[in-house]
Design an enzyme around this catalytic site. Sequence first.
Site, PDB file in Angstrom:
ATOM      1  N   ALA A 191       2.411  -2.765   9.059  1.00 10.60           N
ATOM      2  CA  ALA A 191       3.080  -0.877   8.466  1.00 10.60           C
ATOM      3  C   ALA A 191       4.310  -1.196   9.003  1.00 10.60           C
ATOM      4  CB  ALA A 191       1.376  -0.511   8.214  1.00 10.60           C
ATOM      5  N   HIS A 454      22.603  25.555  -5.576  1.00  9.93           N
ATOM      6  CA  HIS A 454      21.372  26.296  -6.456  1.00  9.93           C
ATOM      7  C   HIS A 454      21.306  25.526  -7.952  1.00  9.93           C
ATOM      8  CE1 HIS A 454      17.688  27.666  -6.941  1.00  9.93           C
ATOM      9  NE2 HIS A 454      18.006  28.065  -8.150  1.00  9.93           N
TER      10      HIS A 454
END
Length: 475
Positions: A191, A454
């Site tokens: 993994a 933003h």
Amino acid sequence: MSKQFDVVVIGGGPGGYIAAIRAAQLGFSTACIDAWTNEKGGPALGGTCTNVGCIPSKALLQSSEHYEHAGHAFADHGINVSGLELDVAKMLKRKDTIVKQNNDGIVYLFKKNKVTFFHGHGSFVKAADGGYEIKVAGKAEETITGKHIVVATGSNARALPGAAFDEELILSNDGALKVGAVPKKLGVIGAGVIGLEMGSVWRRCGAEVTVLEALPTFLGAVDEQIAKEAHKLFVKQGLSINLGVKIGEIVKGANDVTVNYTDDKGAEHKAVFDKLIISIGRTPNTNGLNAEAVGLALDERGFVAVDGDCKTNLPNVWAVGDVVRGPMLAHKAEEEGVAVAERIAGQHGHVNFNTIPWVIYTSPEIAWVGRTEQQLKADGVAYKAGTFPFMANGRARALGDTSGMVKFLADATTDEILGVHIVGSMASELISEAVVAMEFRASSEDIARICHAHPSLSEATKEAALAVDKRSLNF
Ligand code: FAD
Ligand code: NAI
């Protein structure tokens, strides 16, 4: 008489081809030898990264992500898709085209920078004067010499004893990128980065994926809080992740492969898979270099032994990338390649191992730079932590992926950033800001006071920096 160069680079992956280009830029006559051969028998420059690594895996990650989004995520946007089908052959062909564009791009860069390319296998041979020359075994055989040699021969997938790669049923990264039809059941041993990336590709395409990992912790090198969050998200997506297993016998059938394993509670299992990816790490390519003939020293794990400047034990012989210690990452190999070329030129080549970013290109992506919280604790460093979840970020909401967070770790006294850890959409891009900040030894307050656009995911980075001082504004 043999052809003579100032610099001869063995290996044309990210470490080697970048070293060759930088050496040529610095005015050295430069040769690069690379053995990678495409299906037509021609060269395929770019090494593991271009041919069976970074580039093709990201191409398949993108395709499979589009497929998954078309199947589930688009509906939320009011986009109804019917008759959705996956054309695996076309997906693989697109990937191959992207690989070829990268191969050709490096040929172009070699021409542009006047790097002489030899397609073939390079190895050291002892010269009559007691020094060494490089034998190139390609279509023809010839010997070339270099005042400086850079070994950049990379790495190969490590096989499990008793389960050799056949690339049909038992796959390395190479076969994992070429699966011709979506397997019903896919097994993945390990993994780690490859297991999670390739497991994600085939899960998104519809495979039932079982990951078998020897260690009891998930992504042990990743910050614990981030790894836990990622684990939760991957399990929710349907990846079956089994930790603490002990792999037993692997038996190949005509069309399937059976993995016997013991789970973390000691129970024995027999799992049958249509395909099995083995991704348990990689080994350096030093076989065939004839290192012993010239006394080139390897370390106890078989890597070319180098000092902090990538110098080997032989004068004017250097080594970079996966074939030497350190993270097996393309950008690390490239940085070392540039630094070595500059050191050959008498400059001060520089690689800062503390600011090498890591990215796992799953969805969400995982990215980090610097130390984890568990490392800081182990090192006895007093630190402050700040986190900000993407759930509170407007852009993430608009994108439709609010999973994950940004985490800052800063020195408790000086506020210098010691580590930044991200699990979330576009973490691979967001981490660059943290790398730059750490390279300039910024404080978390520096990031907190910088204006971020933003709405953007990068606002989560600013907010996590603010959170270090317990003053995040939007959470
Ligand atoms: P390599 O890329 O392995 O190149 C070595 C080259 O040398 C090869 O072309 C090889 O054929 C050649 N060679 C070897 N011996 C000889 C010889 N004797 N003579 C001539 N030529 C020789 N890293 C990342 O940073 N980001 C990623 O997203 C990423 N994804 C990956 C995905 C997968 C599936 C894999 C397997 C790896 C990935 N990596 C990634 C790791 C990255 O590919 C390696 O770190 C990088 O390729 C190392 O570069 P290198 O130049 O040292 O070696
Ligand atoms: P890895 O080191 O990332 O992960 C290997 C995993 O296999 C580990 O978790 C290990 O504990 C486990 N393992 C080892 N032996 C095992 C066994 N016998 N049984 C079960 N589990 C076992 O190695 P991986 O995934 O093969 O990748 C190799 C390297 O390639 C990576 O470390 C990375 O450097 C590079 N890479 C980078 C990528 C990126 O930057 N996004 C993508 C893919 C690879």
